[in-house]
Design an enzyme around this catalytic site. Structure first.
Site, mmCIF file in Angstrom:
data_model
loop_
_atom_site.group_PDB
_atom_site.id
_atom_site.type_symbol
_atom_site.label_atom_id
_atom_site.label_comp_id
_atom_site.label_asym_id
_atom_site.label_seq_id
_atom_site.Cartn_x
_atom_site.Cartn_y
_atom_site.Cartn_z
ATOM 1 C CD GLU A 56 27.299 -34.049 -22.138
ATOM 2 O OE1 GLU A 56 26.606 -33.351 -20.457
ATOM 3 O OE2 GLU A 56 26.037 -34.060 -22.932
ATOM 4 N NE ARG A 97 6.966 -35.532 -20.112
ATOM 5 C CZ ARG A 97 8.009 -35.318 -19.658
ATOM 6 N NH1 ARG A 97 8.202 -36.471 -21.284
ATOM 7 N NH2 ARG A 97 8.777 -35.376 -19.060
HETATM 8 C C1 MV4 Z 1 24.934 -32.485 -16.605
HETATM 9 C C2 MV4 Z 1 25.197 -32.389 -14.876
HETATM 10 C C3 MV4 Z 1 26.361 -31.816 -15.362
HETATM 11 N N1 MV4 Z 1 27.543 -31.311 -16.375
HETATM 12 N N2 MV4 Z 1 25.718 -32.261 -17.770
HETATM 13 C C4 MV4 Z 1 21.277 -35.245 -14.613
HETATM 14 C C5 MV4 Z 1 19.612 -35.929 -16.034
HETATM 15 C C6 MV4 Z 1 19.788 -36.093 -17.138
HETATM 16 N N3 MV4 Z 1 19.251 -35.934 -17.836
HETATM 17 C C7 MV4 Z 1 21.535 -34.763 -17.208
HETATM 18 N N4 MV4 Z 1 21.599 -34.477 -15.779
HETATM 19 C C8 MV4 Z 1 23.361 -33.587 -15.620
HETATM 20 N N5 MV4 Z 1 24.097 -33.443 -16.645
HETATM 21 C C9 MV4 Z 1 26.581 -32.062 -17.182
HETATM 22 N N6 MV4 Z 1 27.681 -32.006 -18.575
HETATM 23 C C10 MV4 Z 1 23.823 -32.215 -14.343
HETATM 24 C C11 MV4 Z 1 23.405 -32.681 -14.427
HETATM 25 C C12 MV4 Z 1 21.837 -33.289 -13.216
HETATM 26 C C13 MV4 Z 1 20.833 -32.532 -13.499
HETATM 27 C C14 MV4 Z 1 20.848 -31.196 -14.164
HETATM 28 C C15 MV4 Z 1 19.579 -30.761 -14.745
HETATM 29 C C16 MV4 Z 1 18.054 -31.336 -13.756
HETATM 30 C C17 MV4 Z 1 18.809 -31.475 -12.201
HETATM 31 C C18 MV4 Z 1 20.676 -32.367 -12.384
HETATM 32 C C19 MV4 Z 1 20.876 -33.085 -11.396
HETATM 33 C C20 MV4 Z 1 21.903 -33.625 -10.802
HETATM 34 C C21 MV4 Z 1 22.483 -33.432 -11.723
#
Ligand code: MV4
Length: 673
Positions: A200, A292
């Site tokens: 991504e 949930r």
């Molecule tokens: C991301 C991102 C930045 N760019 N995707 C972290 C857990 C997973 N469920 C998705 N996550 C992330 N995906 C892209 N393309 C940054 C995160 C991320 C994050 C997302 C939501 C809440 C906290 C986070 C902490 C670090 C990184």
């Protein structure tokens, strides 16, 4: 509607579900592990059945046992709460097979959202926005690198089977791609048994914004607006709020419609949350769906005036949703802080122990229903009471503190006030950390993103400051009060004062690496208290209050209110709460420690010349560490000689009114074999 449900969970969420069931006249069956025999959730339900030993695998995850209990107790439905079996599609199927209603979505919807990449394909078809990327089946390294180059760097590789941030790699340029891919696949196979990855566009300062959705079995599906859960550490949410700061009505409708489309695409029924990752400009992309009721659902309840557990029960019983989309409105602002038994200074290590003292701010518990018509200013959802333990077996959350305000600033002020009033002794908590977090510039100005905590590390973990005079004066006065004879007037503060001389004492305290000497000079009324270069005349003022540990002092012309909790041998553990702060001190009783050094040789000696005024034990008596053995008057003060360890009194060498010399052995003492 059901007449009896089984709650397949523990802690605050089991209590939360039970509260709504009770309000609706539905009987509840609790299940519990051996560790939870005395737990609050057992007490608040109508019936409770033991299902196994403490480890969750042998109790709260025993689907077979739980279904057996539901059938045996005549429950018609099972509420899984969050965690444990709540997103287990096999459990949902097994419930149906046993003729029980699973209070949650259809098993097929849980499965459809279970796989990251499959869910993304479904979402793509439903026109739910996805982060630009590749989530297909082709796992050829050259092909994936071509996709990464097309997406543009930085690129994020994610394990398709992953979650919670595990198995993610940020790649800054094409040259690093192959090595990062290999490493990501290695971690994915070892963590999830599946090395499929997706690529991504990497968002550098994302926000986590999620939409609460609700669907019924009649084809209705609504959104109950958004929650901003950007403040996380290591993918654990710390603060959640609703609505999301900066959200426009247009964007909210677009995100809400996307979330409803996501739910409809998988045939969703019940409470669900669609998580989005949002750029600072507000553009948003689907991340995953949680099938949930979420931990942070109370902020949505507070701004929407709904009871989401009631909605879950109605939908599970086949009723239509209570409100249409156009009947749902946002009222004010709500913030939730998760209060954890953990030590932020030690890498947030869970802190196990007993809640010796648990004083909460003025709040409604959900049971009182304060959040429905008129939102309560403060709500606490908790599964533990004073005297309960946080065990190593389960999540160490102590409570959720939820505040409501007419706007974000009022909610913030209420959160600050509530955190300042929250007192816990017996284990470490994140309360002070939460106080710094909500008062820090980034959160208070709503400059939110998932990196907020890491970026503000210095502000959130400051050097410990020396305890100021009011804190030490509160500790010292509490100590003086605790030394007083039972039956005396507790507010007569002249104890220790003598006509012809001023008694002067030094109390020794230690806090982590700092030591304090608190000088106490007895006056006809009150004391002269000095510490760390400061000094004040201190008097105890009337106690119009609250609890036995509360003290109000006059320090010069300043009035100081505080709570002091002392425990352990000779009150060696001292917790001072004042001005919204919490200081943990160790009191070093010189007499107690004089005894300790000699315990091994079985002697307890007078550390200074004095007179015996009381003997509380007799020869041959068994005593516990800290038990009072004798009281002597020394330096014009009464001092208790306490047992330094558990043991047996062999012989008493002095009687009441005897004069003793410094170093005289007072009694012989031995430790049992
Ligand atoms: C991301 C991102 C930045 N760019 N995707 C972290 C857990 C997973 N469920 C998705 N996550 C992330 N995906 C892209 N393309 C940054 C995160 C991320 C994050 C997302 C939501 C809440 C906290 C986070 C902490 C670090 C990184």
């Amino acid at each position: 509607m059901f007449s009896k449900i089984l709650i397949a969970n523990r802690g605050e969420i089991a209590c939360r579900v039970a509260a709504t069931a009770r309000r609706l006249g539905i009987k509840t069956v609790a299940v519990y592990s051996e560790a939870d025999a005395d737990a609050k959730h057992v007490a608040v339900c109508d019936e409770a059945v033991l299902i196994g030993p403490a480890p969750a695998k042998e109790s709260y995850l025993r689907a077979d046992k739980i279904i057996e209990v539901a059938l045996a107790t005549g429950a018609q439905a099972v509420h899984p709460g969050y965690g444990f079996l709540s997103e287990n599609s096999e459990f949902a199927d097994a419930c149906a097979k046993a003729g029980l209603v699973f209070i949650g979505p259809p098993a097929s919807a849980i499965r459809a959202m279970g796989s990251k990449s499959a869910a993304k394909s479904l979402m793509e078809k439903a026109n739910v926005p996805l982060v630009p990327g590749y989530h297909g089946d082709n796992q050829d390294a050259d092909f994936l690198q071509g996709e990464a180059d097309r997406i543009g760097y930085p690129v994020l590789l994610k394990a398709s089977a992953g979650g919670g941030g595990k198995g993610m790699r940020v790649i800054e340029n094409s040259a690093d791609f192959k090595a990062a891919l290999a490493s990501c696949k290695r971690e994915a196979i070892s963590s999830f048994g599946d090395d499929k990855v997706l690529a991504e566009k990497y968002l550098t300062r994302p926000r986590h914004i999620e939409i609460q959705v609700f669907a019924d079995t009649h084809g209705n599906c609504v959104y109950l607006f958004e929650r901003d859960c950007s403040v996380q550490r290591r993918h654990q949410k710390v603060l959640e709020e609703a609505p999301a700061p900066g959200m426009t009505a247009e964007r909210r409708a677009a995100m809400g419609d996307a979330a409803v489309a996501a739910a409809k695409a998988v045939g969703y029924v019940g409470a669900g949350t669609v998580e989005f990752i949002a750029n600072q400009d507000g553009s948003f992309y689907f991340m995953e769906m949680n099938t949930r009721l979420q931990v942070e659902h109370p902020v949505t309840e507070m701004i929407s005036g709904t009871d989401l557990v009631e909605w879950q029960l109605r939908v599970a019983a086949g009723q239509p949703l209570p409100l249409r989309q156009d009947q749902l409105l946002i009222n004010g602002h709500a913030i939730e802080a998760r209060i954890y038994a953990e030590n932020p200074e030690k890498g947030f290590l869970p802190s196990i122990g007993t809640l010796r003292h648990n004083r909460t701010p003025q709040a409604v518990s959900f049971e009182l229903g304060g959040s429905l018509d008129l939102p309560a200013a403060v709500r606490i959802d908790s599964g533990v009471r004073e005297g309960d333990s946080i065990s190593p077996f389960y999540d160490p959350m102590i409570a959720k503190l939820i505040v409501w305000g007419k706007d974000r600033n009022q909610a913030l002020a209420r959160m600050a006030q509530a955190l300042a009033e929250y007192q816990i002794v017996g284990l470490s908590t994140n309360i002070a950390f939460l106080q710094r977090l909500i008062s820090g510039k980034a959160f208070s100005s709503a400059d939110l993103d998932t990196g907020l905590i890491e970026r503000n590390h210095a502000e959130l973990f400051p050097q410990a400051a020396a305890a100021p005079l009011p804190v030490l004066a509160l500790a010292a006065v509490a100590q003086l009060q605790s030394e007083r004879q039972p039956g005396g007037d507790p507010w007569q503060s002249g104890h220790g004062w003598r006509m012809n001389s001023t008694l002067q004492r030094t109390l020794h305290y230690a806090e982590e690496s700092q030591a304090y000497e608190v000088g106490v000079g007895y006056l006809a009324e009150g004391w002269n208290v000095s510490a760390a270069g400061a000094q004040a005349r201190v008097t105890l003022v009337g106690n119009d209050s609250h609890g036995p540990n509360d003290l109000s002092l006059k320090l010069g012309d300043q009035t100081v209110h505080g709570t002091v909790v002392q425990y352990g041998a000779n009150g060696e553990n001292v917790h001072v709460f004042t001005g919204g702060g919490h200081t943990v001190l160790h009191y070093a009783d010189p007499l107690a420690h004089a005894g300790e050094a000699e315990a091994e040789s079985g002697r307890l000696t007078a550390p200074m010349p004095g007179k015996i005024v009381a003997v509380m034990v007799s020869a041959g008596q068994e005593v516990k560490k800290g038990d009072a053995l004798m009281i002597m008057e020394a330096m014009k003060m009464e001092h208790t000689i306490s047992a330094p360890v558990d043991g047996i009194v062999d012989e008493i060498l002095y009687a009441v009114a005897d004069q003793v010399a410094e170093g005289a052995q007072l009694l012989a003492f031995r430790q049992p074999e």
